[in-house]
Design an enzyme around this catalytic site. Structure first.
Site, PDB file in Angstrom:
ATOM      1  CE  LYS A 119      -4.554   0.826   0.521  1.00  0.00           C
ATOM      2  NZ  LYS A 119      -5.665  -0.074   0.232  1.00  0.00           N
TER       3      LYS A 119
HETATM    4  P1  NAD Z   1     -13.070   7.689  -2.651  1.00  0.00           P
HETATM    5  O1  NAD Z   1     -11.986   8.683  -2.663  1.00  0.00           O
HETATM    6  O2  NAD Z   1     -13.743   7.350  -3.939  1.00  0.00           O
HETATM    7  O3  NAD Z   1     -14.211   8.160  -1.616  1.00  0.00           O
HETATM    8  C1  NAD Z   1     -13.926   8.478  -0.293  1.00  0.00           C
HETATM    9  C2  NAD Z   1     -15.179   9.066   0.332  1.00  0.00           C
HETATM   10  O4  NAD Z   1     -14.935   9.238   1.736  1.00  0.00           O
HETATM   11  C3  NAD Z   1     -15.558  10.442  -0.197  1.00  0.00           C
HETATM   12  O5  NAD Z   1     -16.963  10.546  -0.280  1.00  0.00           O
HETATM   13  C4  NAD Z   1     -15.023  11.395   0.868  1.00  0.00           C
HETATM   14  O6  NAD Z   1     -15.723  12.630   0.908  1.00  0.00           O
HETATM   15  C5  NAD Z   1     -15.285  10.559   2.105  1.00  0.00           C
HETATM   16  N1  NAD Z   1     -14.474  10.976   3.260  1.00  0.00           N
HETATM   17  C6  NAD Z   1     -13.168  11.338   3.276  1.00  0.00           C
HETATM   18  N2  NAD Z   1     -12.813  11.721   4.516  1.00  0.00           N
HETATM   19  C7  NAD Z   1     -13.913  11.576   5.285  1.00  0.00           C
HETATM   20  C8  NAD Z   1     -14.182  11.802   6.661  1.00  0.00           C
HETATM   21  N3  NAD Z   1     -13.222  12.256   7.489  1.00  0.00           N
HETATM   22  N4  NAD Z   1     -15.435  11.548   7.117  1.00  0.00           N
HETATM   23  C9  NAD Z   1     -16.396  11.101   6.300  1.00  0.00           C
HETATM   24  N5  NAD Z   1     -16.206  10.875   4.992  1.00  0.00           N
HETATM   25  C10 NAD Z   1     -14.970  11.105   4.493  1.00  0.00           C
HETATM   26  O7  NAD Z   1     -12.454   6.391  -1.955  1.00  0.00           O
HETATM   27  P2  NAD Z   1     -12.915   4.882  -2.119  1.00  0.00           P
HETATM   28  O8  NAD Z   1     -12.127   4.280  -3.221  1.00  0.00           O
HETATM   29  O9  NAD Z   1     -14.408   4.818  -2.148  1.00  0.00           O
HETATM   30  O10 NAD Z   1     -12.358   4.235  -0.763  1.00  0.00           O
HETATM   31  C11 NAD Z   1     -13.090   4.305   0.448  1.00  0.00           C
HETATM   32  C12 NAD Z   1     -12.547   3.293   1.424  1.00  0.00           C
HETATM   33  O11 NAD Z   1     -12.665   1.986   0.862  1.00  0.00           O
HETATM   34  C13 NAD Z   1     -11.069   3.435   1.796  1.00  0.00           C
HETATM   35  O12 NAD Z   1     -10.870   3.047   3.144  1.00  0.00           O
HETATM   36  C14 NAD Z   1     -10.392   2.454   0.880  1.00  0.00           C
HETATM   37  O13 NAD Z   1      -9.138   2.010   1.404  1.00  0.00           O
HETATM   38  C15 NAD Z   1     -11.407   1.340   0.871  1.00  0.00           C
HETATM   39  N6  NAD Z   1     -11.310   0.447  -0.286  1.00  0.00           N
HETATM   40  C16 NAD Z   1     -11.405   0.932  -1.546  1.00  0.00           C
HETATM   41  C17 NAD Z   1     -11.352   0.052  -2.610  1.00  0.00           C
HETATM   42  C18 NAD Z   1     -11.528   0.510  -4.035  1.00  0.00           C
HETATM   43  O14 NAD Z   1     -11.585  -0.359  -4.917  1.00  0.00           O
HETATM   44  N7  NAD Z   1     -11.651   1.785  -4.313  1.00  0.00           N
HETATM   45  C19 NAD Z   1     -11.158  -1.324  -2.385  1.00  0.00           C
HETATM   46  C20 NAD Z   1     -11.084  -1.780  -1.076  1.00  0.00           C
HETATM   47  C21 NAD Z   1     -11.169  -0.886  -0.039  1.00  0.00           C
END
Ligand code: NAD
Length: 434
Positions: A119
């Site tokens: 990561k």
């Molecule tokens: P993203 O950037 O598309 O979305 C993140 C969202 O979280 C946004 O709506 C943002 O406004 C919100 N956010 C940020 N800080 C915040 C806070 N302090 N309080 C509330 N909301 C907040 O990211 P994503 O790809 O959707 O990833 C979200 C989570 O899922 C992360 O923990 C990531 O590690 C995990 N994840 C993502 C994937 C993937 O394929 N994208 C896969 C596995 C896990």
């Protein structure tokens, strides 16, 4: 040079992450005790294999140069190349990268993939930079990392604040640095690319779809129906949006959302695509959505609901708010959203947690399919991808669910035990070089 050093100091100032590493190590040690993990393998898995920190300059739109600090932590590759996302966020530091890399090792192992865990990311707030600046930052970061990543060595993917566009820039930069005859053969250096640039149809929704499926499988096992069930989502980005989209299709009702800018609630239901379209015209934010009232940040997790989906950052459900959660099931879309103290309270209250390494593993399974597609020069159709994803995620869910019943442990412990045992086996079979 003096300005560069001052700039570097400013950019690398420590941002507290409230002990993500502490959290992942406690989870690991508890599972290691449970399975009586071989002491040498416990030692190996407790540390990261490689930690790469790169400082690199980028020319900003105003002509000045800024220095950025990027991270890539490679935790373990006993089962295959390192795999895991790159995050652009102010909380990215070495502690967060280590913890998130470890979670990836468990996740890929649990999913039965031929990958290890890695990561990384850059400590920055992307909203402060233009699209052109983000492109130059990404390309220069890729250039700085280039000797340490590769399609058969370490394969990044999108995470918080990075997306298919970021991956397209990364792939293009990496491929441009290879001799012409090797360029296309290196396309799978990253996954999560746009469909037109070697990406997989459906990779965009794979994680959210997996979160939805995990909830659905749990409901099936417990003879429950998702129709009219109320759910709340923290984070309305890639994972939160798609999870909400599929749950709504199944008849469940979105009643509250929180993102980085604020929180909203409507107990009568928030139409997922209306909110999604609204955010597109509101700089990505949910605030002031007309069909909901605004909610205080600290009241979000106390909202009346059946299902709670943290899909933003780590350490969001803690001892401070776990007593207020009304849901009977917490489905972890984010990585590490529940800390150990928060989890203890939830479990004591009889709330089921579908752990991150299972719940959000649809993303890395989708990434694996994209990697295979590129490696084999194939193009897969959306329906084919979704069907394969569902089959694979059902297998993982059943494995964890059955283990938790058999050994009378919670689902996180079950998931960790299965994941760690697979890696232990690889080490036992191969031995330690020399
Ligand atoms: P993203 O950037 O598309 O979305 C993140 C969202 O979280 C946004 O709506 C943002 O406004 C919100 N956010 C940020 N800080 C915040 C806070 N302090 N309080 C509330 N909301 C907040 O990211 P994503 O790809 O959707 O990833 C979200 C989570 O899922 C992360 O923990 C990531 O590690 C995990 N994840 C993502 C994937 C993937 O394929 N994208 C896969 C596995 C896990």
């Amino acid at each position: 040079m003096a300005t560069l050093t001052a700039e570097l100091k400013k950019k690398t100032k420590k941002v507290p992450v409230r002990g993500m590493m502490n959290n992942v190590m406690k989870q690991f040690n508890s599972a290691a005790d449970q399975i009586n993990l071989h002491p040498s393998i416990r030692k190996i898995l407790s540390i990261t294999n490689n930690e790469i920190i790169v400082n690199f300059p980028v020319k900003m739109d105003n002509g000045e140069v800024e220095i950025f600090r990027g991270y890539r932590v490679q935790h373990n590759n006993a089962l295959g190349p390192y795999k895991g996302g790159l995050r652009y966020h102010s909380t990215v530091d070495i502690d967060a990268a280590r913890a998130l890399a470890m979670w990836m090792t468990w996740k890929t192992s649990l999913a039965g993939l031929p990958y290890g865990g890695g990561k990384g990311g850059i400590q920055l707030d992307p909203s402060k930079y233009s699209q052109g600046e983000l492109e130059r930052i990404t390309r220069r970061f890729t250039f700085a990392l280039a000797d340490n990543i590769g399609p058969e060595h370490d394969i990044p993917a999108p995470d918080v604040n990075t997306n298919d566009q970021t991956m397209a820039w990364m792939a293009d930069t990496y491929m441009s640095m290879r001799p012409p005859a090797e360029r296309t053969a290196n396309q799978h250096v990253v996954t999560g690319k746009p469909a037109g640039s070697g990406g997989l149809e459906g990779r965009d929704r794979a994680t959210g779809f997996g979160v939805f499926l995990a909830i659905k499988f749990w409901a099936e096992k417990n003879n429950k129906n998702l129709k009219r069930k109320k759910f709340i989502v923290q984070g309305f980005g890639n994972v939160g949006y798609w999870a909400a989209h599929f749950l709504e299709d199944e008849g469940a009702k979105l009643v509250a959302v929180q993102d980085a800018f604020g929180s909203i609630e409507n107990q009568k239901g928030i139409v997922v695509d209306d909110l999604f379209n609204y955010t597109k015209s509101n700089k990505g934010s949910i605030i002031d959505f007309p069909d909901a009232k605004s909610l205080k940040k600290e009241d979000f997790f106390a909202t009346e609901c059946d299902i709670c989906i943290p899909a933003a950052l780590g350490n969001q459900i803690t001892a401070d708010n776990a007593t207020q959660i009304k849901a009977t099931i917490v489905a972890e879309g984010a990585n590490g959203p529940t800390n150990v103290e928060g989890e203890k309270i939830l479990l004591e209250r009889g709330i089921t947690i579908i752990p991150d390494i299972l719940c959000n593993s649809g993303g890395v399974v989708g990434s694996y399919y994209e990697w295979l597609q590129n490696r084999n020069g194939e193009l897969w159709q959306l329906d084919e991808v979704m069907a394969k994803l569902e089959k694979k995620l059902r297998e993982s869910f059943n494995k964890v669910y059955d283990y938790s019943l058999k050994k009378v442990v919670d689902m996180r412990t079950a998931a960790y035990c299965i994941a760690i045992q697979r890696i232990e086996r690889a080490y036992v079979e191969r031995g330690i070089f020399p």
